[in-house]
Design a protein around this motif. Structure first.
Motif, PDB file in Angstrom:
ATOM      1  N   SER A 241     -19.289  19.845 -66.510  1.00  0.00           N
ATOM      2  CA  SER A 241     -18.987  21.200 -66.985  1.00  0.00           C
ATOM      3  C   SER A 241     -19.455  22.223 -65.964  1.00  0.00           C
ATOM      4  O   SER A 241     -20.533  22.078 -65.380  1.00  0.00           O
ATOM      5  CB  SER A 241     -19.662  21.466 -68.330  1.00  0.00           C
TER       6      SER A 241
ATOM      7  N   SER B  58     -19.103  26.758 -68.632  1.00  0.00           N
ATOM      8  CA  SER B  58     -18.317  27.585 -69.545  1.00  0.00           C
ATOM      9  C   SER B  58     -18.103  26.908 -70.892  1.00  0.00           C
ATOM     10  O   SER B  58     -17.689  27.556 -71.851  1.00  0.00           O
ATOM     11  CB  SER B  58     -16.957  27.925 -68.923  1.00  0.00           C
ATOM     12  N   TYR B  59     -18.380  25.627 -70.984  1.00  0.00           N
ATOM     13  CA  TYR B  59     -18.287  24.896 -72.252  1.00  0.00           C
ATOM     14  C   TYR B  59     -19.398  23.851 -72.290  1.00  0.00           C
ATOM     15  O   TYR B  59     -19.961  23.482 -71.260  1.00  0.00           O
ATOM     16  CB  TYR B  59     -16.910  24.234 -72.435  1.00  0.00           C
TER      17      TYR B  59
ATOM     18  N   GLN C 104     -13.858  19.250 -62.261  1.00  0.00           N
ATOM     19  CA  GLN C 104     -12.416  19.467 -62.313  1.00  0.00           C
ATOM     20  C   GLN C 104     -11.737  18.452 -63.225  1.00  0.00           C
ATOM     21  O   GLN C 104     -10.874  18.811 -64.041  1.00  0.00           O
ATOM     22  CB  GLN C 104     -11.828  19.376 -60.909  1.00  0.00           C
TER      23      GLN C 104
ATOM     24  N   ALA D  78     -12.697  19.150 -66.943  1.00  0.00           N
ATOM     25  CA  ALA D  78     -12.023  20.319 -67.499  1.00  0.00           C
ATOM     26  C   ALA D  78     -10.571  20.000 -67.835  1.00  0.00           C
ATOM     27  O   ALA D  78     -10.044  20.426 -68.873  1.00  0.00           O
ATOM     28  CB  ALA D  78     -12.100  21.482 -66.511  1.00  0.00           C
ATOM     29  N   SER D  79      -9.916  19.236 -66.962  1.00  0.00           N
ATOM     30  CA  SER D  79      -8.532  18.848 -67.210  1.00  0.00           C
ATOM     31  C   SER D  79      -8.422  17.958 -68.447  1.00  0.00           C
ATOM     32  O   SER D  79      -7.558  18.173 -69.305  1.00  0.00           O
ATOM     33  CB  SER D  79      -7.970  18.123 -65.982  1.00  0.00           C
TER      34      SER D  79
ATOM     35  N   ARG E 146     -10.625  17.616 -70.958  1.00  0.00           N
ATOM     36  CA  ARG E 146     -11.007  18.366 -72.155  1.00  0.00           C
ATOM     37  C   ARG E 146      -9.874  19.281 -72.604  1.00  0.00           C
ATOM     38  O   ARG E 146      -9.594  19.414 -73.797  1.00  0.00           O
ATOM     39  CB  ARG E 146     -12.267  19.176 -71.887  1.00  0.00           C
ATOM     40  N   GLY E 147      -9.210  19.903 -71.630  1.00  0.00           N
ATOM     41  CA  GLY E 147      -8.092  20.788 -71.957  1.00  0.00           C
ATOM     42  C   GLY E 147      -6.938  20.076 -72.624  1.00  0.00           C
ATOM     43  O   GLY E 147      -6.164  20.687 -73.369  1.00  0.00           O
ATOM     44  N   SER E 148      -6.844  18.767 -72.372  1.00  0.00           N
ATOM     45  CA  SER E 148      -5.773  17.987 -72.978  1.00  0.00           C
ATOM     46  C   SER E 148      -6.196  17.365 -74.304  1.00  0.00           C
ATOM     47  O   SER E 148      -5.437  16.605 -74.909  1.00  0.00           O
ATOM     48  CB  SER E 148      -5.318  16.880 -72.017  1.00  0.00           C
ATOM     49  N   GLY E 149      -7.424  17.674 -74.753  1.00  0.00           N
ATOM     50  CA  GLY E 149      -7.885  17.192 -76.053  1.00  0.00           C
ATOM     51  C   GLY E 149      -8.738  15.948 -76.013  1.00  0.00           C
ATOM     52  O   GLY E 149      -9.041  15.373 -77.063  1.00  0.00           O
TER      53      GLY E 149
END
Length: 239
Positions: free
Chosen positions: A94, A97-98, A170, A173-174, A176-179
């Motif tokens: 991380s 930011s999260y 990186q 984040a990718s 996590r962004g996809s669930g």
């Protein structure tokens, strides 16, 4: 976007997994309450009328999706990592930011992971040698489908760099962004150890407080660990 391929997914089921945290962080009353997490926004609104500092204790609850929030006894140990974040405190998976809940499969691995990071902190402070900080062991269960870096694939080597977190952040984040729920990975601080980085608190359960620990700083490294309950002192042997 990172050029690293998406890691395969494995089911990780660890009973008796371990997380070690600083003892200065007390349980958060709201999370420990028997109220349903769905009622938390209303409770916070009511409490703020008489206690405007409550958000300092709770942190930013909006960082956790409502359907993934958990409550009840011990839930502070799982929720706090996600509601108290800062860009000043990045980690391997991380940028700050999260939140991420880092858990080791064994006590020894959790110990070596936290000793490393505590030593980095102490080196920046210039503090004199001595017993410096108190920690507490949290024993919990991990049960989640996680992207798995433990297979020894060289493609994932940059994510396990001992010093640089750029590629790992990186990729995380990718995912996590996809669930994705999180990642399983080999410990960088103890050979043979295993860890997970969980993106949501409901990937773990049954947190129980274990041992209280003291770390001794010799001016260069953490060289001793003391079980505050029994008084037993253990020397840390560098591998």
């Amino acid at each position: 976007m990172t050029g690293i391929a998406v890691p395969p997914v494995s089911r990780v089921e660890w009973a008796g997994a371990v997380r070690i945290i600083r003892s200065i962080y007390p349980p958060i009353d709201l999370f420990e309450d028997i109220a349903d997490p769905a009622d938390w926004p209303l409770l916070i609104s009511a409490e703020q009328k008489t206690n405007p500092r409550i958000m300092t204790s709770i942190g930013n609850m909006e960082l956790v999706p409502p359907e993934r929030r958990i409550g009840g006894v011990g839930s502070s140990y799982l929720m706090a990592s996600f509601t108290h974040v800062s860009l000043d405190r990045p980690s391997r998976f991380s940028d700050g930011s999260y939140g991420v809940l880092y858990v080791a499969r064994s006590y020894e691995t959790a110990l070596f992971e936290t000793i490393h990071h505590h030593a980095q902190f102490m080196a920046r402070t210039g503090e004199q040698a001595g017993w410096t900080s108190q920690f507490r062991e949290i024993v919990l269960t991990v049960d989640a489908e996680l992207h798995d870096l433990r297979g020894g694939d060289e493609d994932y080597g940059p994510c396990l760099d001992p010093e640089s977190y750029g590629e790992a952040q990186q990729l995380a984040a990718s995912l996590r962004g996809s669930g994705a729920n999180g990642m399983a990975y080999p410990s960088v601080r103890q050979a043979g150890g295993e860890c997970v980085a969980l993106f949501f608190p409901d990937c773990a359960s049954n947190p129980l407080q274990g041992r209280h620990l003291d770390y001794h700083w010799d001016g260069r490294r953490v060289d001793l660990v003391r079980d505050a309950g029994s008084g037993a002192v253990f020397r840390v042997v560098e591998g």
